[in-house]
Design an enzyme around this catalytic site. Structure first.
Site, mmCIF file in Angstrom:
data_model
loop_
_atom_site.group_PDB
_atom_site.id
_atom_site.type_symbol
_atom_site.label_atom_id
_atom_site.label_comp_id
_atom_site.label_asym_id
_atom_site.label_seq_id
_atom_site.Cartn_x
_atom_site.Cartn_y
_atom_site.Cartn_z
ATOM 1 N N SER A 234 7.789 -2.388 4.325
ATOM 2 C CA SER A 234 8.646 -1.713 3.350
ATOM 3 C C SER A 234 10.042 -2.359 3.322
ATOM 4 C CB SER A 234 8.705 -0.220 3.671
ATOM 5 O OG SER A 234 9.255 0.512 2.611
ATOM 6 N N ASP A 320 -0.204 2.772 -3.174
ATOM 7 C CA ASP A 320 1.120 2.920 -2.549
ATOM 8 C C ASP A 320 2.051 3.663 -3.508
ATOM 9 O OD1 ASP A 320 3.695 2.600 -1.447
ATOM 10 O OD2 ASP A 320 3.169 0.673 -0.567
ATOM 11 N N HIS A 359 1.234 4.178 1.555
ATOM 12 C CA HIS A 359 2.369 3.316 1.909
ATOM 13 C C HIS A 359 2.407 2.896 3.376
ATOM 14 C CE1 HIS A 359 6.302 1.518 1.534
ATOM 15 N NE2 HIS A 359 6.817 2.331 2.431
#
Length: 373
Positions: A234, A320, A359
């Site tokens: 991320s 995601d 995610h």
């Protein structure tokens, strides 16, 4: 006497006749007085629900106007105070899970992990966890920091893990990934950037990158010729590409770069983020994206990959909800056509929506060991 009696009788009758209309008048007025309160009560009873409805609508309208005022005021507040937008990018003030002692990784089921503290710069201290491969688990029990540092020189490869925004190095999904990588035979070294967890300092893109560079050099000084891989997740992918670009520029690249759920750059990520309720607001870029740039936050993965020369692996789940899948695919397309990767392998591995990895749950994939090999 008879006349007198007759006159008295006549007067008495007159008095009685005079009394009858008076009594009727009094009875009518009494009845009217009895009827009036009942009609007044009815009118008052009708007014009460009407008053309640009117008061409820007034309060509802007042609330709507107040929310609308806040909604309109926030963009101007962000524009005037760019530090607010920086806080929303880093989310370092969100410490999840709460009430855990980062000095005790064993409380999170990491019995083969040691907690360190390193000092990249003056007045900056960062908390580090080092998890040894599962094969060394029994040997690691009860050992001190010196033993763990020397263990980096064993024949096992090392992964430097750079986590995303919010939370700490003790986040649940992060801990689960350390366990998976440890079971596959890797040392895992991770840390909290300055301003996160129990690390001391103020967060910034430059500071985060420098912290990562310091930890990488600390690992290389102890790992000898063992492979060292960098894994970013991320927001950590932005730190990872910043770091690897610097390493390649000084000709000390890592053995590979792994990007999990990456984006192209922070502006495109902010524009695509599902929580960006202002994306259709007039002047969205000027109000929200320009303050990010003003704060010195770019995390330009799309630019960095043009200067990286090492193997690259991108992992991204199609479902995601935080970093859209199309941004990871777009980054791969940029890297795959970059001349800097012409002598290195660039691979993109998607995970189907049906798997539900979203995610931060790619570590659950049974294919991960094969992919990393």
């Amino acid at each position: 006497m008879r006349k007198r009696n007759e006159s008295v009788t006549v007067e008495h009758e007159r008095a009685a006749a005079a009394a009858v209309p008076g009594s009727l008048d009094k009875g009518c007025s009494l009845r009217r007085s009895l009827r009036l309160p009942s009609s007044a009560a009815t009118a008052e009873g009708m007014k009460r629900p009407l008053g309640r409805r009117h008061g409820l609508w007034f309060r509802l309208r007042k609330l709507i106007l107040w929310l609308l005022g806040v909604y309109i005021a926030i963009p101007f507040l962000v524009k005037l105070c760019p530090a607010i937008q920086a806080k929303l990018v880093f989310l370092n003030f969100v410490r999840v899970p709460y009430f855990i002692d980062l000095k005790r990784p064993q409380d999170q089921g990491l019995n083969h992990t040691c907690n360190y503290y390193l000092q990249p710069e003056e007045d900056v201290t960062i908390g580090v966890w080092h998890t040894v491969p599962a094969a060394l688990w029994k040997n690691a029990r009860g050992k001190d920091q010196l033993w763990f540092e020397e263990a980096l020189g064993s024949t096992h490869p090392v992964i430097l893990y750079l986590h995303g925004n919010a939370g700490t190095r003790g986040g649940d999904h992060r801990v689960e990934l350390y366990k998976v990588l440890s079971s596959l035979g890797y040392h895992v070294v991770t840390f909290d950037y300055r301003g996160w967890g129990d690390s001391i300092g103020s967060p910034s893109e430059r500071g985060m990158t420098y912290d990562a560079l310091h930890v990488f050099d600390w690992i290389k000084a102890r790992s000898g010729d063992n492979p060292v891989y960098i894994w970013g997740h991320s927001l950590g992918t932005g730190v990872a590409t910043n770091l690897v670009r610097r390493l390649c520029e000084r000709e000390t690249p890592p053995d590979a770069l792994i990007l999990e759920s990456p984006f192209t750059n922070i502006r495109e990520e902010a524009r695509s983020h599902p929580f960006s309720i202002y994306r259709y607001f007039p002047g969205f870029d000027w109000f929200f994206l320009d303050p990010i740039t003003t704060s010195g936050i770019k995390f330009a993965n799309d630019e960095n990959v043009k200067y990286i020369s090492c193997s690259l692996l991108i992992l991204h789940a199609e479902d995601d909800p935080v970093v859209p899948f199309h941004l990871g695919k777009k980054l791969y397309n940029i890297a795959a056509t970059s001349r800097s990767f012409r002598d290195y392998k660039v691979q993109f591995v998607p995970f189907h929506t049906d798997l539900g990895y979203r995610h931060k749950y790619i570590y659950r994939s049974p294919e991960l060991p094969r992919i990393l090999r």
